[in-house]
Design a protein around this motif. Structure first.
Motif, PDB file in Angstrom:
ATOM      1  N   GLY A 402       0.827  -1.210   0.000  1.00  0.00           N
ATOM      2  CA  GLY A 402       0.000   0.000   0.000  1.00  0.00           C
ATOM      3  C   GLY A 402       0.854   1.250   0.000  1.00  0.00           C
ATOM      4  O   GLY A 402       0.564   2.222  -0.709  1.00  0.00           O
ATOM      5  N   PHE A 403       1.933   1.220   0.778  1.00  0.00           N
ATOM      6  CA  PHE A 403       2.847   2.366   0.825  1.00  0.00           C
ATOM      7  C   PHE A 403       3.511   2.574  -0.531  1.00  0.00           C
ATOM      8  O   PHE A 403       3.589   3.695  -1.042  1.00  0.00           O
ATOM      9  N   ALA A 404       4.001   1.489  -1.144  1.00  0.00           N
ATOM     10  CA  ALA A 404       4.685   1.605  -2.432  1.00  0.00           C
ATOM     11  C   ALA A 404       3.737   2.127  -3.513  1.00  0.00           C
ATOM     12  O   ALA A 404       4.135   2.943  -4.356  1.00  0.00           O
ATOM     13  N   GLU A 405       2.489   1.680  -3.502  1.00  0.00           N
ATOM     14  CA  GLU A 405       1.518   2.157  -4.493  1.00  0.00           C
ATOM     15  C   GLU A 405       1.281   3.653  -4.340  1.00  0.00           C
ATOM     16  O   GLU A 405       1.181   4.395  -5.331  1.00  0.00           O
ATOM     17  N   ALA A 406       1.186   4.132  -3.105  1.00  0.00           N
ATOM     18  CA  ALA A 406       0.992   5.568  -2.867  1.00  0.00           C
ATOM     19  C   ALA A 406       2.195   6.372  -3.351  1.00  0.00           C
ATOM     20  O   ALA A 406       2.038   7.449  -3.935  1.00  0.00           O
ATOM     21  N   ILE A 407       3.389   5.848  -3.134  1.00  0.00           N
ATOM     22  CA  ILE A 407       4.597   6.557  -3.553  1.00  0.00           C
ATOM     23  C   ILE A 407       4.663   6.660  -5.069  1.00  0.00           C
ATOM     24  O   ILE A 407       5.132   7.670  -5.621  1.00  0.00           O
ATOM     25  N   LEU A 408       4.194   5.644  -5.786  1.00  0.00           N
ATOM     26  CA  LEU A 408       4.185   5.719  -7.247  1.00  0.00           C
ATOM     27  C   LEU A 408       3.335   6.894  -7.740  1.00  0.00           C
ATOM     28  O   LEU A 408       3.646   7.500  -8.766  1.00  0.00           O
ATOM     29  N   LYS A 409       2.282   7.234  -7.013  1.00  0.00           N
ATOM     30  CA  LYS A 409       1.444   8.375  -7.411  1.00  0.00           C
ATOM     31  C   LYS A 409       2.176   9.699  -7.211  1.00  0.00           C
ATOM     32  O   LYS A 409       1.935  10.671  -7.925  1.00  0.00           O
TER      33      LYS A 409
END
Length: 449
Positions: A402-409
């Motif tokens: 979840g953290f990595a997905e947010a960082i991609l944004k």
């Protein structure tokens, strides 16, 4: 070239006005390739390639390989756009610095600052009122002179990169509100600062630091409560999984709040953001509607766990102390430099003492020179706290994906993979590679899927 030499120019001639125009045109010319490359039409955010739980479960256990797999999902267009946006911002920092010097030169030259001081002395009955009047005039004048660059940076450039959702009318209305706030804030800050400087005499740098630190603390308290609502509408988040998840994390870490607020940032920008702020026994949890609308529950939990980390780890008071130390060294530098500049140019400017409010443009210019040199230190302070909050958030939310997905944004406007020196000097947040690697390292250490 010595930047202080700007203040010796004979400003009765239109040299500085020409410089202001050249700075603006220079900014436009340097950034024109960026606008040509991205186009002027508004763009929707570029999303990373979608994946499912099976893809995440199949990721290599090695943190470096898993990180690269995440970054490989970013479209090449997104990476190039973020790179151009980030690097164009470096030039904007330079233009803003030079513009600040030019505005100070314009105010000091021709004894303009001294004339504003003399007018304030005729109008104001009390010293604090006279200083406040001067501060309001200076703050408003500086903001108006910087308006072309502000327009370019805040409206033209943001639309070119698809970040802004505002119409020109809405942007202009907000700028009018900002100008009023800046004038009022400058009046109050200058009145307090110069009352302290005059009383402190030769030790003005020490007591001036105390005054500025108090103003910073006041800003931390006032901004979310009085200023932010002037630009956005805040309302309680409706009951549901997001609210329950955020409050559960807050309560498990002793954060004293029973409410979560959402605000309408989508009327201004495409960016996702959230904050947890407060002093003493109160805390306010705020997230923007972009975070709600553009991310999943695991991403929201990861972002809010990070923000709760800032509060629980006392980053606001910690950074206040660190910035106060920077201000102290900055004012010491100002005392040294201003003495020499007063001796050489003070008679021409009509001001020859640090306690004279007419010397405020000089103080602002010299302090900006110090802050430019201290940029890596300033950014490192913030970046270090962001890393701490990232790791706190990973331990709280326990969802590295979840953290990595947010960082991609966030890679829509932050260069995902800067060089090591570039990150130290210019980045106030860790890079996407750094942050995702931390998440994948946590995943590897904890043995989670």
């Amino acid at each position: 070239m010595n930047p202080f030499a700007l203040h010796s120019w004979p400003l009765r001639r239109p040299a500085v006005l020409g410089l202001l125009l050249c700075l603006f045109l220079g900014c436009m010319s340097w950034s024109e390739p960026l606008l040509a490359a991205t186009g002027h039409a508004e763009r929707a955010p570029i999303a990373a390639a979608p994946v499912d739980d099976a893809w995440r479960a199949a990721l290599p256990r090695d943190a470096a390989l898993a990180t690269q797999a995440y970054l490989d999902r970013l479209p090449a267009e997104a990476v190039q756009r973020a790179k151009r946006y980030e690097e164009g911002g470096y030039w904007l920092q330079l233009w803003e610095f030079l513009l600040g010097l030019a505005i100070a030169a314009l105010m000091l030259g021709g004894r303009r600052s001294a004339r504003v001081r003399d007018w304030a002395q005729r109008v104001g009955r009390y010293a604090w009122l006279r200083d406040g009047l001067y501060g309001a005039v200076y703050g408003l004048s500086a903001a108006l002179l910087a308006l072309p660059l502000t327009f370019y940076r805040g409206y033209v450039r943001e639309h070119a990169y698809g970040m802004s959702t505002q119409s020109l009318l809405d942007w202009g209305a907000e700028q009018m509100v900002s100008l009023g706030i800046e004038a009022l804030g400058a009046a109050l800050a200058v009145a307090l600062l110069y009352a302290v400087i005059r009383r402190a005499g030769e030790r003005w740098w020490l007591w001036g630091t105390a005054a500025c630190s108090a103003l910073l603390a006041l800003m931390l308290w006032v901004s979310p409560v009085l200023i932010a609502p002037l630009f956005n509408t805040y309302k309680p988040l409706d009951p549901g999984p997001v609210r329950d998840a955020v409050l559960a994390m807050a309560r498990s870490n002793g954060v004293p709040t029973d409410q979560v607020y959402v605000f309408d940032a989508s009327r201004q920008t495409q960016r996702i953001s959230a904050t947890v702020s407060g002093l003493g026994g109160t805390a306010a949890i705020r997230l923007n509607d972009n975070l709600l609308n553009r991310t999943s529950l695991p991403e929201i939990r990861a972002v809010m766990a990070h923000e709760l980390g800032h509060y629980v780890l006392n980053h606001a008071p910690e950074m206040l102390m660190q910035f106060s130390l920077l201000i102290l060294f900055g004012f010491l530098f100002c005392q040294w430099a201003m003495r020499r500049l007063f001796a050489r140019f003070g008679a021409r400017w009509g001001t020859q003492a640090a306690g004279d409010v007419a010397s405020l443009p000089l103080l602002a210019a010299v302090f900006s020179v110090f802050m430019l040199a201290a940029t890596p230190v300033f950014n490192t302070i913030i970046r270090t706290n962001e890393i701490e909050a990232d790791r706190f958030g990973l331990n709280l939310a326990r969802d590295p994906h979840g953290f990595a997905e947010a960082i991609l944004k966030l890679a829509e406007y932050r260069k995902p993979e800067p060089g090591a020196l570039e990150e130290i000097v210019f980045f106030h947040h860790p890079s996407a590679r750094h942050r995702i690697h931390d998440a994948m390292r946590w995943r590897e250490a904890m043995g989670t899927p």
